[in-house]
Design a protein around this motif. Structure first.
Motif, mmCIF file in Angstrom:
data_model
loop_
_atom_site.group_PDB
_atom_site.id
_atom_site.type_symbol
_atom_site.label_atom_id
_atom_site.label_comp_id
_atom_site.label_asym_id
_atom_site.label_seq_id
_atom_site.Cartn_x
_atom_site.Cartn_y
_atom_site.Cartn_z
ATOM 1 N N TRP A 221 0.597 -0.931 0.207
ATOM 2 C CA TRP A 221 -0.253 0.219 0.250
ATOM 3 C C TRP A 221 0.485 1.724 0.163
ATOM 4 O O TRP A 221 0.538 2.411 -0.464
ATOM 5 N N PHE A 222 2.031 1.405 0.793
ATOM 6 C CA PHE A 222 2.901 2.446 1.236
ATOM 7 C C PHE A 222 3.885 2.405 -0.206
ATOM 8 O O PHE A 222 3.770 4.061 -0.970
ATOM 9 N N LEU A 223 4.061 1.688 -0.451
ATOM 10 C CA LEU A 223 4.860 2.139 -2.182
ATOM 11 C C LEU A 223 3.903 2.716 -3.590
ATOM 12 O O LEU A 223 4.488 3.061 -3.913
ATOM 13 N N ARG A 224 2.744 2.222 -3.269
ATOM 14 C CA ARG A 224 1.265 2.512 -4.039
ATOM 15 C C ARG A 224 1.728 4.085 -3.639
ATOM 16 O O ARG A 224 1.080 4.865 -4.968
ATOM 17 N N PHE A 225 1.545 4.720 -2.895
ATOM 18 C CA PHE A 225 1.183 5.949 -2.746
ATOM 19 C C PHE A 225 2.249 6.168 -2.733
ATOM 20 O O PHE A 225 1.665 8.154 -3.006
ATOM 21 N N ALA A 226 3.301 5.975 -2.402
ATOM 22 C CA ALA A 226 5.235 6.180 -2.861
ATOM 23 C C ALA A 226 4.970 7.046 -4.080
ATOM 24 O O ALA A 226 6.671 7.112 -4.744
ATOM 25 N N ALA A 227 4.479 6.024 -5.187
ATOM 26 C CA ALA A 227 4.955 6.025 -6.239
ATOM 27 C C ALA A 227 4.638 6.924 -6.871
ATOM 28 O O ALA A 227 4.099 7.911 -6.783
ATOM 29 N N PRO A 228 5.866 7.129 -8.127
ATOM 30 C CA PRO A 228 5.744 8.715 -9.103
ATOM 31 C C PRO A 228 5.121 9.145 -9.453
ATOM 32 O O PRO A 228 4.029 8.106 -10.025
ATOM 33 N N GLY A 229 4.411 10.273 -9.283
ATOM 34 C CA GLY A 229 2.921 10.657 -9.776
ATOM 35 C C GLY A 229 1.312 10.495 -8.731
ATOM 36 O O GLY A 229 0.807 11.095 -8.721
ATOM 37 N N GLY A 230 1.925 9.891 -7.726
ATOM 38 C CA GLY A 230 0.985 9.526 -6.292
ATOM 39 C C GLY A 230 0.040 8.974 -6.583
ATOM 40 O O GLY A 230 0.333 8.252 -7.488
ATOM 41 N N TYR A 231 -1.110 8.531 -6.061
ATOM 42 C CA TYR A 231 -1.981 8.043 -6.052
ATOM 43 C C TYR A 231 -3.177 8.819 -6.262
ATOM 44 O O TYR A 231 -3.965 9.400 -5.522
ATOM 45 N N ALA A 232 -3.793 8.379 -7.267
ATOM 46 C CA ALA A 232 -5.582 8.669 -7.431
ATOM 47 C C ALA A 232 -6.302 8.051 -7.500
ATOM 48 O O ALA A 232 -6.213 7.268 -8.597
ATOM 49 N N PRO A 233 -7.457 8.075 -6.965
ATOM 50 C CA PRO A 233 -8.904 7.340 -7.078
ATOM 51 C C PRO A 233 -9.036 7.291 -8.401
ATOM 52 O O PRO A 233 -9.650 6.281 -9.055
ATOM 53 N N GLU A 234 -9.301 8.204 -8.769
ATOM 54 C CA GLU A 234 -10.316 8.475 -10.326
ATOM 55 C C GLU A 234 -9.454 7.969 -11.608
ATOM 56 O O GLU A 234 -9.951 7.661 -12.023
ATOM 57 N N ARG A 235 -7.616 7.808 -11.051
ATOM 58 C CA ARG A 235 -7.394 6.968 -11.714
ATOM 59 C C ARG A 235 -7.784 5.523 -11.644
ATOM 60 O O ARG A 235 -7.562 5.270 -12.766
ATOM 61 N N LEU A 236 -7.862 4.624 -10.734
ATOM 62 C CA LEU A 236 -7.825 3.940 -10.962
ATOM 63 C C LEU A 236 -9.545 3.374 -11.735
ATOM 64 O O LEU A 236 -10.121 2.793 -12.440
ATOM 65 N N LEU A 237 -10.494 4.101 -11.032
ATOM 66 C CA LEU A 237 -12.048 4.278 -11.783
ATOM 67 C C LEU A 237 -12.401 4.718 -12.819
ATOM 68 O O LEU A 237 -12.958 3.759 -12.886
ATOM 69 N N ALA A 238 -11.228 5.494 -13.688
ATOM 70 C CA ALA A 238 -11.301 5.041 -14.816
ATOM 71 C C ALA A 238 -10.674 4.071 -16.020
ATOM 72 O O ALA A 238 -11.559 3.965 -16.572
ATOM 73 N N ARG A 239 -9.725 3.458 -14.791
ATOM 74 C CA ARG A 239 -9.365 1.955 -15.935
ATOM 75 C C ARG A 239 -9.971 1.492 -15.526
ATOM 76 O O ARG A 239 -10.449 0.202 -16.142
ATOM 77 N N ALA A 240 -10.902 0.813 -14.268
ATOM 78 C CA ALA A 240 -11.330 0.047 -14.083
ATOM 79 C C ALA A 240 -13.029 -0.038 -14.405
ATOM 80 O O ALA A 240 -13.700 -1.132 -14.152
ATOM 81 N N GLY A 241 -13.512 1.076 -14.744
ATOM 82 C CA GLY A 241 -14.808 1.743 -15.716
ATOM 83 C C GLY A 241 -15.440 0.475 -16.127
ATOM 84 O O GLY A 241 -16.625 0.217 -15.499
ATOM 85 N N ALA A 242 -14.860 -0.507 -17.126
ATOM 86 C CA ALA A 242 -16.323 -1.039 -17.345
ATOM 87 C C ALA A 242 -16.355 -2.309 -16.646
ATOM 88 O O ALA A 242 -17.112 -2.225 -17.084
ATOM 89 N N ALA A 243 -15.587 -2.225 -16.200
ATOM 90 C CA ALA A 243 -15.486 -3.686 -15.475
ATOM 91 C C ALA A 243 -16.647 -3.605 -14.303
ATOM 92 O O ALA A 243 -17.462 -4.536 -13.453
ATOM 93 N N LEU A 244 -16.498 -2.285 -13.769
ATOM 94 C CA LEU A 244 -17.083 -1.736 -12.706
ATOM 95 C C LEU A 244 -19.209 -1.616 -12.823
ATOM 96 O O LEU A 244 -19.370 -1.350 -12.472
ATOM 97 N N THR A 245 -19.040 -1.028 -14.189
ATOM 98 C CA THR A 245 -19.826 -0.396 -14.872
ATOM 99 C C THR A 245 -20.596 -1.516 -15.354
ATOM 100 O O THR A 245 -22.320 -1.274 -15.850
ATOM 101 N N ALA A 246 -20.530 -2.670 -16.106
ATOM 102 C CA ALA A 246 -21.246 -4.080 -16.504
ATOM 103 C C ALA A 246 -21.623 -4.773 -15.395
ATOM 104 O O ALA A 246 -22.069 -4.703 -15.095
ATOM 105 N N PRO A 247 -22.982 -4.542 -16.483
ATOM 106 C CA PRO A 247 -24.609 -4.665 -15.510
ATOM 107 C C PRO A 247 -24.322 -6.574 -15.400
ATOM 108 O O PRO A 247 -24.739 -6.683 -13.860
#
Length: 278
Positions: A221-247
């Motif tokens: 978790w800490f490696l993710r938060f410290a990664a270059p550019g930091g952690y942004a939940p909206e980026r994860l949500l955008a990339r997972a969009g199709a999987a999360l919104t599929a009926p």
């Protein structure tokens, strides 16, 4: 993910908080009453802080979901006491993980026996959540965790997935559990806009023994938060969009891990909703 899909997920959120001294004031100051608040439980401090905070937040008009780890229950009599106390406080939704207490406080080493006992007690809660693990559990094989969800499906009403930072892994896991016939609604677990320095400070405040366990069990978790550019939940949500919104995914909303950065999480959610609306 399109704006409508993301807005729908952001409009159906749960905020996971820790029962610290200032948590109640933070929730009252920053969290709208239509946001569900879930309260974690500590293997070091036990259930009392969780039950106490859940009852207080319930009196303030929140829909509260206390975590009741199986391994913190001393036995059936203790479970009945917890049930009575929560029902008296108006709580009708609980989250039942196995928990990390080692050794366990009583005979329960997993959530399934507790779920069965609740059924024998007349199913006192309208909603009961269980855990899912998109990323591998440190101690349990993936096949076992998926099988456990199958075993619990008749007793639970929804699943909360543990933290996942990989959109591909999250999507594959959702597809896998649905192929196995696990049809329970899913609340996808996502970290809020966590600042690494504040996360480290929060872990330290938990207590020496427990913060050591926290950091040891979740170094990635800490490696993710410290990664270059930091952690942004909206980026994860955008990339997972199709999987999360599929009926077929059956995602009912987001479960946001705030790590008690409650004001920051709600400010981020409101700002994102405003951008989407604009």
């Amino acid at each position: 993910m399109g704006a409508p899909g993301l807005a729908t997920l952001l409009g159906s959120v749960r905020y996971e908080v820790l029962p610290a001294r200032a948590t109640e004031d933070k929730v009252l100051a920053h969290v709208p009453r239509d946001v569900v608040v879930t309260v974690t439980a500590s293997p070091v401090k036990g259930l009392e802080p969780t039950l106490d905070l859940a009852a207080r937040l319930s009196t303030h008009g929140y829909r509260v979901v206390p975590h009741v780890p199986a391994r913190l229950l001393r036995g059936e009599a203790h479970l009945k006491e917890v049930v009575d106390r929560l029902r008296e406080a108006g709580v009708d939704d609980v989250f039942l993980p196995a928990g990390d207490a080692d050794p366990p406080a009583g005979p329960y080493t997993g959530a399934l026996p507790v779920l069965r006992t609740l059924g024998e007690l007349g199913a006192p809660f309208a909603r009961v959540g269980v855990t899912g693990y998109p990323e591998s559990h440190p101690l349990i094989h993936d096949d076992v965790t998926v099988q456990a969800m199958w075993d619990k499906r008749e007793h639970a009403t929804y699943i909360v997935s543990n933290l996942c930072f990989d959109a591909r892994v999250l999507g594959e896991w959702i597809a896998r559990i649905r192929r196995r016939g696990v049809a329970l609604p899913l609340h996808a677990g996502v970290a809020g806009p966590v600042q690494r320095a504040k996360l480290l400070a929060m872990a330290t405040k938990i207590g020496v023994g427990e913060s050591t366990r926290f950091l040891t069990r979740h170094p990635a978790w800490f490696l993710r938060f410290a990664a270059p550019g930091g952690y942004a939940p909206e980026r994860l949500l955008a990339r997972a969009g199709a999987a999360l919104t599929a009926p077929s995914a059956g995602v009912a909303g987001l479960h946001l891990f705030t790590f008690n950065q409650i004001a920051e999480t709600e400010a981020w959610r409101r700002a994102l909703l405003e951008r989407l609306a604009g």
